[in-house]
Design a protein around this motif. Structure first.
Motif, PDB file in Angstrom:
ATOM      1  N   LEU A 103       1.835   2.791  -3.327  1.00  0.00           N
ATOM      2  CA  LEU A 103       0.850   3.494  -4.163  1.00  0.00           C
ATOM      3  C   LEU A 103       1.088   4.997  -4.094  1.00  0.00           C
ATOM      4  O   LEU A 103       1.378   5.529  -3.013  1.00  0.00           O
ATOM      5  N   LEU A 134      -7.046   4.308  -8.479  1.00  0.00           N
ATOM      6  CA  LEU A 134      -5.720   4.059  -9.055  1.00  0.00           C
ATOM      7  C   LEU A 134      -5.727   4.323 -10.555  1.00  0.00           C
ATOM      8  O   LEU A 134      -6.734   4.134 -11.229  1.00  0.00           O
ATOM      9  N   LEU A 182       0.839  -1.207   0.000  1.00  0.00           N
ATOM     10  CA  LEU A 182       0.000   0.000   0.000  1.00  0.00           C
ATOM     11  C   LEU A 182       0.871   1.253   0.000  1.00  0.00           C
ATOM     12  O   LEU A 182       0.551   2.255  -0.645  1.00  0.00           O
ATOM     13  N   ARG A 233      -9.172   6.690  -2.863  1.00  0.00           N
ATOM     14  CA  ARG A 233      -8.252   6.959  -3.972  1.00  0.00           C
ATOM     15  C   ARG A 233      -8.514   5.987  -5.120  1.00  0.00           C
ATOM     16  O   ARG A 233      -8.610   4.782  -4.919  1.00  0.00           O
ATOM     17  N   ALA A 264      -7.441   0.782  -1.919  1.00  0.00           N
ATOM     18  CA  ALA A 264      -7.245   2.193  -2.287  1.00  0.00           C
ATOM     19  C   ALA A 264      -8.588   2.909  -2.327  1.00  0.00           C
ATOM     20  O   ALA A 264      -8.705   4.057  -1.883  1.00  0.00           O
TER      21      ALA A 264
END
Ligand SMILES: [Zn+2]
Length: 317
Positions: free
Chosen positions: A28, A243, A25, A241, A236
């Motif tokens: 990212l 991606l 994570l 968020r 995410a």
């Protein structure tokens, strides 16, 4: 109005694969993994153990900046006093008080003092890292419940589970802690029956927390290993968020490509950088004594079935 700091919290029982998941994570864009922040005051600011970057905590440039910005330096924050305050607030036995709006005057005062400190800490981490999401792999359920009470933290809760037999086998192994440099120190060992009870209790408490906390998600470690890109995309999204193409380039056929990071505490694999194989460690299937296996399977069966594990055979449902 200042935007709260978004904290993606990895919760669950130790040795459930949370370190490798949290590091993934942290790769990212916009995410910053800080390790197990619950131990910052004791293992970092007091005992000066190694940061994931290889420097001792008090020499690490990242954590020095955070300490200065939040408190005017770590010494000024009085780490021993904060550790004592943690013991008076952040404990599994106090979970009912942490979850109730009115925990009583004395507890509320101690909680208020701790949450004010944590608010300054996470805000400074966000400012120094420049990242939108702070990934905290502390795992403890009471620390998650404490963070929920920090007004300047927007908590997103990820509950990670792993097959109880794999967890029990891992807790039985003798593993050196490389971050302790002044002496030989080893990760704790827990006998199988006690570990089985802990697995059921801690995961059950996270189930309770997920009922009361709106932004929460459950993830089986085995599912993350089977399809890391899909799992990371879901997590995410939990952190708000989306991606983009290329964000998952570090996910490779044989595993993950991980870079060094400023993690406070965690599994020794936090010091391994570069290509890291990703697999479900199922050595317990051949190496675990049948009696131990039967005990842990029987004691954790309700939880195992609840999370979709099979009690016999090779795969999850
Ligand atoms: Zn560092």
């Amino acid at each position: 109005m200042v935007e709260p700091v978004r904290v993606l919290y990895i919760g669950g029982v130790g040795r459930s694969g949370s370190t490798v998941l949290s590091r993934a994570l942290g790769e990212l864009p916009g995410f910053f993994h800080v390790g197990e922040l619950v131990f910052l005051w004791s293992r970092g600011a007091t005992r000066n153990e190694l940061c994931g970057c290889g420097a001792r905590f008090l020499d690490c440039p990242f954590w020095s900046d955070v300490g200065k910005r939040a408190f005017g330096g770590w010494e000024a924050a009085e780490p021993a006093r904060v550790t004592a305050l943690q013991h008076a607030v952040d404990r599994t036995r106090y979970l009912p008080r942490l979850l109730t709006p009115d925990p009583g005057r004395d507890f509320r005062l101690r909680l208020g003092e701790l949450t004010a400190l944590l608010g300054r800490l996470y805000t400074a981490i966000q400012e120094v890292s420049g990242c939108a999401v702070v990934v905290d792999s502390s795992k403890h359920v009471s620390y998650a419940a404490t963070l929920r009470r920090v007004p300047s933290v927007d908590l997103r809760l990820l509950h990670v589970t792993r097959d109880s037999r794999g967890v029990a086998h891992s807790w039985a192994k003798k593993v050196k802690r490389p971050e302790v440099v002044d002496q030989d120190a080893y990760m704790a060992n827990i006998p199988v029956p006690r570990l089985a009870a802990r697995w059921s209790a801690f995961n059950g408490l996270f189930d309770v927390l997920r009922l009361v906390h709106r932004n929460a998600l459950g993830l089986r470690y085995e599912r993350f290993v089977a399809d890391p890109a899909a799992a990371l995309t879901r997590v995410a999204a939990l952190a708000g968020r989306e991606l983009k193409p290329g964000d998952l380039d570090f996910v490779q056929e044989a595993g993950l490509r991980l870079s060094a990071e400023h993690s406070v505490s965690g599994n020794p694999m936090r010091f391994t950088n570069g290509p890291v194989p990703l697999r479900v460690d199922d050595a317990w299937r051949s190496a675990m004594p049948p009696g131990d296996r039967a005990v842990v399977t029987a004691l954790t069966a309700p939880g195992m079935l609840r999370y979709g594990y099979r009690l016999r055979g090779r795969t999850t449902r």
